[in-house]
Design a protein around this motif. Structure first.
Motif, PDB file in Angstrom:
ATOM      1  N   VAL A 189      37.035  29.839  39.142  1.00  0.00           N
ATOM      2  CA  VAL A 189      37.368  31.225  39.470  1.00  0.00           C
ATOM      3  C   VAL A 189      38.016  31.264  40.849  1.00  0.00           C
ATOM      4  N   SER A 190      39.132  31.988  40.964  1.00  0.00           N
ATOM      5  CA  SER A 190      39.806  32.189  42.247  1.00  0.00           C
ATOM      6  C   SER A 190      39.719  33.660  42.621  1.00  0.00           C
ATOM      7  N   ASP A 191      39.291  33.934  43.846  1.00  0.00           N
ATOM      8  CA  ASP A 191      39.205  35.307  44.348  1.00  0.00           C
ATOM      9  C   ASP A 191      40.173  35.453  45.510  1.00  0.00           C
ATOM     10  N   PHE A 192      41.296  36.127  45.260  1.00  0.00           N
ATOM     11  CA  PHE A 192      42.318  36.294  46.292  1.00  0.00           C
ATOM     12  C   PHE A 192      42.021  37.538  47.132  1.00  0.00           C
ATOM     13  N   GLY A 193      42.028  37.368  48.457  1.00  0.00           N
ATOM     14  CA  GLY A 193      41.719  38.483  49.349  1.00  0.00           C
ATOM     15  C   GLY A 193      40.250  38.841  49.258  1.00  0.00           C
ATOM     16  N   CYS A 194      39.381  37.831  49.350  1.00  0.00           N
ATOM     17  CA  CYS A 194      37.955  38.026  49.076  1.00  0.00           C
ATOM     18  C   CYS A 194      37.244  38.843  50.142  1.00  0.00           C
ATOM     19  N   GLY A 195      37.776  38.915  51.369  1.00  0.00           N
ATOM     20  CA  GLY A 195      37.130  39.686  52.426  1.00  0.00           C
ATOM     21  C   GLY A 195      35.717  39.208  52.671  1.00  0.00           C
ATOM     22  N   LYS A 196      34.781  40.156  52.824  1.00  0.00           N
ATOM     23  CA  LYS A 196      33.393  39.789  53.118  1.00  0.00           C
ATOM     24  C   LYS A 196      32.649  39.271  51.894  1.00  0.00           C
ATOM     25  N   ILE A 262      40.545  36.741  40.280  1.00  0.00           N
ATOM     26  CA  ILE A 262      40.035  38.031  40.729  1.00  0.00           C
ATOM     27  C   ILE A 262      40.837  38.476  41.947  1.00  0.00           C
ATOM     28  N   THR A 263      41.229  39.728  41.971  1.00  0.00           N
ATOM     29  CA  THR A 263      41.893  40.273  43.156  1.00  0.00           C
ATOM     30  C   THR A 263      41.423  41.711  43.335  1.00  0.00           C
ATOM     31  N   LEU A 264      40.663  41.939  44.398  1.00  0.00           N
ATOM     32  CA  LEU A 264      40.060  43.244  44.652  1.00  0.00           C
ATOM     33  C   LEU A 264      40.608  43.840  45.938  1.00  0.00           C
ATOM     34  N   HIS A 265      41.338  44.941  45.803  1.00  0.00           N
ATOM     35  CA  HIS A 265      41.895  45.658  46.947  1.00  0.00           C
ATOM     36  C   HIS A 265      42.805  44.781  47.797  1.00  0.00           C
ATOM     37  N   ALA A 266      43.510  43.845  47.165  1.00  0.00           N
ATOM     38  CA  ALA A 266      44.573  43.122  47.864  1.00  0.00           C
ATOM     39  C   ALA A 266      45.699  44.120  48.109  1.00  0.00           C
ATOM     40  N   CYS A 267      46.089  44.274  49.357  1.00  0.00           N
ATOM     41  CA  CYS A 267      46.939  45.403  49.736  1.00  0.00           C
ATOM     42  C   CYS A 267      48.375  45.263  49.236  1.00  0.00           C
ATOM     43  N   ASP A 268      48.878  46.317  48.619  1.00  0.00           N
ATOM     44  CA  ASP A 268      50.265  46.453  48.196  1.00  0.00           C
ATOM     45  C   ASP A 268      50.706  45.236  47.385  1.00  0.00           C
ATOM     46  N   ASN A 281      49.852  30.015  36.405  1.00  0.00           N
ATOM     47  CA  ASN A 281      48.857  28.957  36.213  1.00  0.00           C
ATOM     48  C   ASN A 281      48.057  29.148  34.934  1.00  0.00           C
ATOM     49  N   SER A 282      48.551  30.033  34.062  1.00  0.00           N
ATOM     50  CA  SER A 282      47.940  30.271  32.744  1.00  0.00           C
ATOM     51  C   SER A 282      46.454  30.597  32.835  1.00  0.00           C
ATOM     52  N   ALA A 283      46.094  31.440  33.794  1.00  0.00           N
ATOM     53  CA  ALA A 283      44.702  31.884  33.886  1.00  0.00           C
ATOM     54  C   ALA A 283      44.297  32.556  32.583  1.00  0.00           C
ATOM     55  N   LYS A 284      43.083  32.307  32.155  1.00  0.00           N
ATOM     56  CA  LYS A 284      42.625  32.840  30.879  1.00  0.00           C
ATOM     57  C   LYS A 284      42.223  34.305  30.983  1.00  0.00           C
ATOM     58  N   ALA A 285      41.871  34.738  32.188  1.00  0.00           N
ATOM     59  CA  ALA A 285      41.507  36.143  32.378  1.00  0.00           C
ATOM     60  C   ALA A 285      41.821  36.562  33.806  1.00  0.00           C
ATOM     61  N   ILE A 286      42.123  37.844  33.978  1.00  0.00           N
ATOM     62  CA  ILE A 286      42.469  38.414  35.281  1.00  0.00           C
ATOM     63  C   ILE A 286      41.710  39.726  35.446  1.00  0.00           C
ATOM     64  N   LEU A 287      41.095  39.895  36.612  1.00  0.00           N
ATOM     65  CA  LEU A 287      40.455  41.166  36.965  1.00  0.00           C
ATOM     66  C   LEU A 287      41.038  41.611  38.296  1.00  0.00           C
ATOM     67  N   SER A 288      41.737  42.732  38.296  1.00  0.00           N
ATOM     68  CA  SER A 288      42.434  43.175  39.501  1.00  0.00           C
ATOM     69  C   SER A 288      42.179  44.656  39.769  1.00  0.00           C
ATOM     70  N   VAL A 289      41.725  44.955  40.995  1.00  0.00           N
ATOM     71  CA  VAL A 289      41.622  46.338  41.459  1.00  0.00           C
ATOM     72  C   VAL A 289      42.682  46.505  42.541  1.00  0.00           C
ATOM     73  N   PRO A 290      43.854  47.067  42.197  1.00  0.00           N
ATOM     74  CA  PRO A 290      44.952  47.179  43.157  1.00  0.00           C
ATOM     75  C   PRO A 290      44.631  48.171  44.269  1.00  0.00           C
ATOM     76  N   CYS A 291      45.396  48.051  45.352  1.00  0.00           N
ATOM     77  CA  CYS A 291      45.156  48.925  46.496  1.00  0.00           C
ATOM     78  C   CYS A 291      46.459  49.154  47.264  1.00  0.00           C
ATOM     79  N   CYS A 292      46.585  50.330  47.847  1.00  0.00           N
ATOM     80  CA  CYS A 292      47.688  50.647  48.776  1.00  0.00           C
ATOM     81  C   CYS A 292      49.050  50.287  48.190  1.00  0.00           C
TER      82      CYS A 292
END
Length: 408
Positions: A189-196, A262-268, A281-292
């Motif tokens: 699992v990759s979490d882009f813009g993971c923050g805290k 996973i990408t949660l509130h990665a800006c713009d 990269n042919s990820a099998k699933a994507i979960l994204s909460v867009p922001c800004c």
């Protein structure tokens, strides 16, 4: 007492006033700070590509709200123990203040009575205790129920896709589903813009500890101090398969392709780079909460006003409506592009702990070969998606980063 505040819609002079072109600011009171007026708050300042954290006292927070709510930032949502206060500024310098009473907090152990959470209320979880969501005995801290609900809500989305991801991994490797993931081939699992990383830790705990799935998770963020803190917490919790790296989503690459992105509130457009990485990269699933989502709104703002007979004339006439429309258009295009890339896509509602409108979640699961054939009889074809998406972009006269990245 102020518990949290979220600042958005910066004015044109924001960069001049605050020293950097911030697009969003979040302030929240630390749960361990007691009732002293010198209690510490955490403030997180976001530009389009970076975030900066600092500590503030309650007096400093009050002064910041008074100085910038509705002025430097045109939309601010402040939450106290009893009220949610919204500040709305307009181009004439006028500030409207809207107040909404909040229901009293339900005592610990009685929250959403009868609801079963994937992380139960009264079971101690190491990362929740260290992040101030639970007491050492496992009781949820009353002022952190929103965060507790957010964590469990996101885990429901994870739980819903694990079966599909396991099936796709088994087909890919030619093994039974029971052998899809093991020590040699963990669920990645990759979490882009993971923050805290509240949710990153939650996903790891749920998959590794609750579901007993061999898993390897990597969180990525631009801030070294945040990443160092996350790494330390992972070690303290004994989460051996959870790692963090400093880097920019636009040019970062992992050694192994992720199964889930996973990408949660990665800006713009940071969201677009994350989605592009997942597709390529042919990820099998994507979960994204867009922001800004500024990209399309900026283009419309700089373009000539549409003719009165245009179906979008009324929507583009008012700035706040144009901004909301632009965000929806951006996410609709992203969903169509993921559909065109071979994913089954859903756009769902997600709980946001800061109570902002940024609560749409794009969930995409890669179609298997047999599902691709079946989809032609029950859903939209890729060609139809291309027509819809192309027509929308052409009518508005806009471009979109994810389309550019995928075509490139």
């Amino acid at each position: 007492m102020i518990l949290s505040a979220t600042f958005s819609k910066p004015s044109k002079k924001c960069g001049e006033i605050l020293g950097k072109p911030y697009v969003r600011v979040r302030l929240w009171r630390n749960p361990s700070s007691g009732i002293s007026l010198s209690a510490f708050y955490t403030a997180e300042f976001f530009t389009a590509t970076q975030s900066f954290t600092k500590k503030m006292t309650e007096d400093e927070v009050k002064e910041f709200v008074e100085s910038h709510a509705g002025k430097t930032f045109k939309s601010v949502v402040e939450r106290t123990e009893n009220e949610e206060i919204t500040f709305l500024g307009n181009r004439h310098g006028e500030v409207r203040v809207l107040k909404k009473s909040l229901k009293s907090t339900v005592p610990s152990g009685k929250f959403d009575a009868g609801k079963k959470y994937l992380l139960p209320e009264d079971e101690p979880v190491p990362f929740l205790i260290r992040l101030g969501v639970q007491s050492a005995e496992g009781k949820i801290i009353s002022k952190r129920y929103d965060k507790f609900r957010q964590v469990n809500r996101f885990l429901e989305f994870i739980s819903d896709i694990i079966g599909d991801v396991r099936h796709l991994a088994a087909v890919e490797r030619g093994v039974p589903e029971s052998e899809a993931f093991n020590a040699e081939h963990p669920l990645r699992v990759s979490d882009f813009g993971c923050g805290k990383s509240y949710l990153t830790f939650a996903v790891y705990h749920y998959l590794a500890v609750v579901e007993k799935i061999p898993v390897e998770i990597t969180g990525l963020d631009l801030k070294k101090d945040v990443i160092d803190s996350c790494e330390k917490l992972a070690v303290e919790c004994g989460y051996t398969g959870l790692h963090f790296s400093v880097g920019d989503v636009a040019d970062f690459s992992y050694k192994e392709s992720p199964d889930i992105v996973i990408t949660l509130h990665a800006c713009d457009t940071a969201t677009d780079y994350a989605l592009s990485h997942a597709v390529k990269n042919s990820a099998k699933a994507i979960l994204s909460v867009p922001c800004c989502q500024h990209e399309i709104n900026t283009q419309l703002d700089r373009s000539p006003a549409p003719a009165p007979e245009s179906p979008f004339a009324s929507l583009e006439r008012f700035g706040i409506i144009r901004e909301k429309m632009s965000a929806l258009v951006t996410d609709a295009i992203r969903a169509e592009l993921l559909e065109q890339s071979g994913y089954k896509v859903q756009v769902l509602e997600f709980i946001d702990v800061e109570h902002t409108p940024k609560n749409l979640l794009i969930r995409a699961v890669k179609k298997s070969a047999e599902n691709k054939r079946a989809s032609e009889t029950i859903g939209s074809s890729v060609k139809e998606s291309e027509i819809r998406c192309g027509s929308l972009m052409e009518t508005l006269g806009v471009s979109q980063k994810l389309k550019e990245l995928l075509q490139g």
